[in-house]
Design a protein around this motif. Structure first.
Motif, PDB file in Angstrom:
ATOM      1  N   TRP A   7     -10.346  -7.175 -16.403  1.00 38.16           N
ATOM      2  CA  TRP A   7      -9.933  -6.507 -15.180  1.00 38.16           C
ATOM      3  C   TRP A   7      -8.835  -5.466 -15.408  1.00 38.16           C
ATOM      4  O   TRP A   7      -8.481  -4.721 -14.488  1.00 38.16           O
ATOM      5  CB  TRP A   7      -9.419  -7.534 -14.168  1.00 38.16           C
ATOM      6  N   ARG A  18      -7.968  -9.292  -8.150  1.00 39.89           N
ATOM      7  CA  ARG A  18      -9.019  -8.778  -7.265  1.00 39.89           C
ATOM      8  C   ARG A  18      -8.434  -8.265  -5.951  1.00 39.89           C
ATOM      9  O   ARG A  18      -8.867  -7.232  -5.418  1.00 39.89           O
ATOM     10  CB  ARG A  18     -10.062  -9.869  -7.011  1.00 39.89           C
ATOM     11  N   GLN A  19      -7.425  -8.965  -5.435  1.00 38.52           N
ATOM     12  CA  GLN A  19      -6.773  -8.499  -4.217  1.00 38.52           C
ATOM     13  C   GLN A  19      -6.087  -7.150  -4.444  1.00 38.52           C
ATOM     14  O   GLN A  19      -6.142  -6.265  -3.588  1.00 38.52           O
ATOM     15  CB  GLN A  19      -5.739  -9.531  -3.750  1.00 38.52           C
ATOM     16  N   ARG A  47      -7.677 -14.059  -8.913  1.00 41.10           N
ATOM     17  CA  ARG A  47      -7.772 -13.735  -7.491  1.00 41.10           C
ATOM     18  C   ARG A  47      -6.733 -12.687  -7.094  1.00 41.10           C
ATOM     19  O   ARG A  47      -7.012 -11.788  -6.294  1.00 41.10           O
ATOM     20  CB  ARG A  47      -7.591 -14.992  -6.640  1.00 41.10           C
ATOM     21  N   ARG A  97       0.835  -1.211   0.000  1.00 37.45           N
ATOM     22  CA  ARG A  97       0.000   0.000   0.000  1.00 37.45           C
ATOM     23  C   ARG A  97       0.866   1.256   0.000  1.00 37.45           C
ATOM     24  O   ARG A  97       0.505   2.261  -0.616  1.00 37.45           O
ATOM     25  CB  ARG A  97      -0.933  -0.013   1.218  1.00 37.45           C
ATOM     26  N   GLU A 137      -8.307   0.440  -4.052  1.00 40.86           N
ATOM     27  CA  GLU A 137      -9.457   1.178  -3.529  1.00 40.86           C
ATOM     28  C   GLU A 137      -9.149   1.773  -2.162  1.00 40.86           C
ATOM     29  O   GLU A 137      -9.490   2.945  -1.880  1.00 40.86           O
ATOM     30  CB  GLU A 137     -10.679   0.252  -3.444  1.00 40.86           C
ATOM     31  N   LYS A 138      -8.496   0.996  -1.296  1.00 41.26           N
ATOM     32  CA  LYS A 138      -8.146   1.497   0.033  1.00 41.26           C
ATOM     33  C   LYS A 138      -7.136   2.637  -0.064  1.00 41.26           C
ATOM     34  O   LYS A 138      -7.233   3.638   0.668  1.00 41.26           O
ATOM     35  CB  LYS A 138      -7.588   0.360   0.885  1.00 41.26           C
ATOM     36  N   ARG A 197      -6.884  -4.873  -6.699  1.00 41.64           N
ATOM     37  CA  ARG A 197      -7.893  -3.829  -6.859  1.00 41.64           C
ATOM     38  C   ARG A 197      -8.467  -3.407  -5.500  1.00 41.64           C
ATOM     39  O   ARG A 197      -8.769  -2.228  -5.279  1.00 41.64           O
ATOM     40  CB  ARG A 197      -8.989  -4.304  -7.808  1.00 41.64           C
ATOM     41  N   ASP A 198      -8.595  -4.342  -4.566  1.00 43.63           N
ATOM     42  CA  ASP A 198      -9.035  -3.984  -3.215  1.00 43.63           C
ATOM     43  C   ASP A 198      -8.021  -3.059  -2.551  1.00 43.63           C
ATOM     44  O   ASP A 198      -8.395  -2.074  -1.897  1.00 43.63           O
ATOM     45  CB  ASP A 198      -9.217  -5.256  -2.364  1.00 43.63           C
ATOM     46  N   CYS A 199      -6.733  -3.385  -2.717  1.00 42.94           N
ATOM     47  CA  CYS A 199      -5.679  -2.529  -2.155  1.00 42.94           C
ATOM     48  C   CYS A 199      -5.728  -1.132  -2.767  1.00 42.94           C
ATOM     49  O   CYS A 199      -5.566  -0.128  -2.071  1.00 42.94           O
ATOM     50  CB  CYS A 199      -4.304  -3.147  -2.396  1.00 42.94           C
TER      51      CYS A 199
END
Length: 586
Positions: free
Chosen positions: A462, A418-419, A415, A389, A425-426, A421-423
């Motif tokens: 993606w 997707r992980q 997978r 991050r 977003e945060k 992309r979650d990072c």
């Protein structure tokens, strides 16, 4: 006496100079030249480390229990004798004074000299004392490297003064990527190593520096002596040691011819890369450090196709760069490119790019057994979310200064995407809460694992773009560790399986309207320019030094004719037949 050493040619051209040997060591120590004013400081560091080790040995000997075997005390006495031996420390101090080596380099250089003397001894007992010497030197080196978190900023300080009139070439068992970066300022005219292949990082950085290099010589660092005159023939993969005057003059003539060729190619800087049948081709640059961006622009790069961010993490004693330090580095590259895209690859450590920082306990043994298959690239980033991050924040902040693309290495399934992309977003939420600016960042994946090539259609929705890393794609497709000297000769980009995967990835990206580039060594290899154009590739990313040569080849190619050759290439029975299909003899 003149003799030749044979290896693998990895960076073209001819280099002539006196040999500077970097001794191999079980410890990764710094190698850099120092200024005159630093000689006293480095000498004192060496003396202080010697005295500390001597004190530790005395304490160990005095603390031995009464029932300890007498051999232990005798062994410690031998080590104490070696610590105080003038042939070790005083001679090392002479390397500092006369060669301007830093303390660690001076000590390891003297170890190399003494180790060879031990090897030549006829007495078995004396010859076996070489192991004691190595242990003592390792003790002193450990003391010297304690607390060294970053290398000095002026690593080449004093180097040019030291070099005098004689050019220098570096000879080593191997050169770490971090050391290669320390030697980028031009003091060395070429490199020779015992191990390595065409896609080892020694080779990659040597090509980026546009200096001749021969790797995989096996015995080069043992056969070549300090100060020998050396000719590195980067075209033939030959190292000529102490050449005769006639041979030396022949190679100097070749050097002059190569310089004239570079001047002719430089005229293509502002010429668009367009094939004979009108297909526009994008020419991008691969860089290791932010200061590489401006020189890339000067040779005609239309953007950065690969910023290898891991080089910001190396040579720091295991200390990771801060968010601010990374941000400033990425920002420097983005500003230097003046509105052209900069593709930043998230940190890709592991395999032949080790990081001093320890891996998680459960991964250490696997990483040692097979680093190419271990915890590296995106796997490592996702296992270190705080570090990841931090890097993402730095990249997104830099995107406020110009177009930035984020590239994920070694992705193998959805997978992981997707992980990530979650990072992201945060990270974006964090930056917004801080009130920090950021731009729109495109997301891309590297196709360098066969699994990614086989499931690419499910990954494309993606991402915005794809970059093909041919170095690892070849390695994993052919099950060959490119850093393993015993099998590196089997690393063959002409293998039909590799070419078939390349064609498949490029075709799928074009069908899904996703931009695709090749950023591996094949992009800068003239043998593959026509093949890649025939597969439909229109974006090449390579070392800046290769851009002019590849652009010249593109200008002479007909993409329609190249496309007609591709079927024969990917349907060939073996690599030799594939190369012959495009008329390439080697």
């Amino acid at each position: 006496m003149s003799f030749q050493v044979f290896g693998t040619a990895v960076a073209r051209g001819v280099a002539i100079g006196r040999a500077v040997l970097v001794a191999s060591s079980r410890l990764d120590v710094a190698h850099y030249f120092i200024a005159d004013v630093d000689v006293g400081e480095q000498s004192e560091r060496l003396r202080t480390a010697r005295e500390r080790v001597a004190s530790e040995l005395v304490q160990l000997r005095d603390a031995l229990p009464s029932d300890a075997p007498p051999e232990l005390a005798a062994l410690l006495d031998v080590h104490l004798m070696l610590v105080h031996d003038e042939a070790l420390v005083e001679a090392s101090l002479e390397w500092v004074r006369s060669r301007h080596y830093n303390a660690e380099w001076a000590l390891s250089a003297q170890l190399e000299v003494l180790a060879r003397q031990f090897d030549d001894m006829e007495d078995d007992y004396l010859r076996e004392r070489k192991a004691d010497l190595e242990q003592v030197v390792e003790r002193i080196l450990r003391v010297l490297t304690e607390g060294t978190e970053e290398w000095p900023s002026a690593l080449q300080s004093g180097a040019r003064d030291f070099a005098g009139e004689d050019p220098l070439v570096l000879v080593a068992g191997d050169i770490s990527p971090a050391d290669m970066l320390r030697f980028r300022d031009g003091v060395f005219q070429g490199f020779v190593t015992d191990i390595g292949g065409k896609t080892s990082h020694t080779a990659i950085v040597a090509r980026s520096m546009d200096i001749p290099a021969v790797v995989g010589t096996r015995e080069g660092s043992r056969l070549i002596q300090q100060d020998d005159w050396v000719v590195i023939d980067g075209d033939a993969g030959v190292v000529v040691v102490n050449p005769s005057p006639i041979v030396l003059e022949e190679y100097r003539f070749r050097q002059r011819q190569a310089e004239l060729e570079r001047e002719r190619l430089a005229r293509l800087r502002f010429t668009p890369a367009v094939t004979l049948d009108g297909e526009r081709v994008e020419m991008l640059a691969n860089i290791e450090l932010p200061q590489d961006a401006e020189p890339a622009l000067q040779v005609g790069a239309e953007g950065v196709g690969l910023f290898r961010s891991e080089f910001l993490f190396m040579g720091r004693g295991g200390q990771l760069p801060s968010e601010e330090e990374q941000y400033l580095a990425y920002r420097q590259a983005v500003l230097a490119m003046g509105g052209r895209p900069v593709t930043i690859r998230t940190v890709d450590v592991g395999a032949d790019k080790p990081l001093e920082r320890a891996l998680p306990n459960e991964s250490r043994q696997d990483a040692i057994l097979n680093p190419a298959m271990g915890l590296r690239a995106i796997r490592w980033s996702l296992s270190e979310p705080a570090m990841f991050r931090q890097q993402l924040r730095a990249i997104y902040r830099a995107s406020a200064e110009g177009p930035v693309r984020l590239l994920l290495p070694m992705v193998s399934h959805g997978r992981e995407l997707r992980q990530v992309r979650d990072c992201i977003e945060k990270v974006c939420a964090q930056l917004k809460s801080r009130g920090q600016r950021m731009g729109s960042v495109e997301l891309g994946v590297m196709v360098e694992v066969p699994a990614a090539a086989l499931v690419l259609r499910s990954l494309l929705p993606w991402v915005d773009f794809v970059s093909i890393g041919t170095n690892d794609l070849i390695q994993y497709t052919l099950a060959i560790d490119r850093a393993d000297q015993s099998v590196s000769h089997l690393f063959d980009p002409w293998h039909p399986a590799v070419l078939g995967l390349l064609a498949r990835v490029i075709q799928e990206c074009r069908e899904q309207n996703k931009s695709v580039s090749v950023c591996g060594e094949m992009a800068g290899d003239l043998a593959f320019t026509e093949v890649l154009l025939g597969m439909g590739l229109r974006s090449f990313s390579m070392h800046p030094t290769q851009i002019a040569r590849v652009k010249q080849r593109v200008l002479r190619c007909d993409s329609a004719r190249a496309a007609a050759l591709v079927r024969d290439v990917i349907n060939a029975e073996d690599p030799a037949a594939a190369a012959a299909a495009v008329g390439w003899g080697g």
